[in-house]
Write a protein that holds these residues in place. Structure first.
Motif: not given
Length: 82
Positions: A25-30, A33-34, A38-40
């Motif tokens: 799954p996309l996101g989650g614990e692995a 964070n979205a 932004v920072a990247i």
């Protein structure tokens, strides 16, 4: 269907396995964070602009010096009478 077609269909069913595709799954614990994206992205823009500035700096410095030399040369030349 003929007997040959039935036999062929059964052989095909044996060779083809239909399993559900297991995706992480996309996101989650692995996942990230979205807001990290932004920072990247901002960091990437900073690095790209820094590299472009360092590459174009000598060009603009040289063109500025050339323009100043032309201006200085124009000031020292006497004006021609009309």
């Amino acid at each position: 269907m003929t007997a040959w077609q039935i036999r062929r269909a059964m052989c095909h069913k044996r060779t083809v396995s239909v399993r559900p595709l297991v995706c992480r799954p996309l996101g989650g614990e692995a996942g990230l964070n979205a807001w990290w994206w932004v920072a990247i992205g901002l960091a990437a823009w900073f690095v790209v602009s820094l590299v472009v500035g360092l590459l174009l700096g000598p060009f603009f410095r040289h063109s500025s010096q050339a323009r100043e030399a032309l201006d200085a040369q124009a000031e020292h030349e006497p004006e021609e009478p009309q």
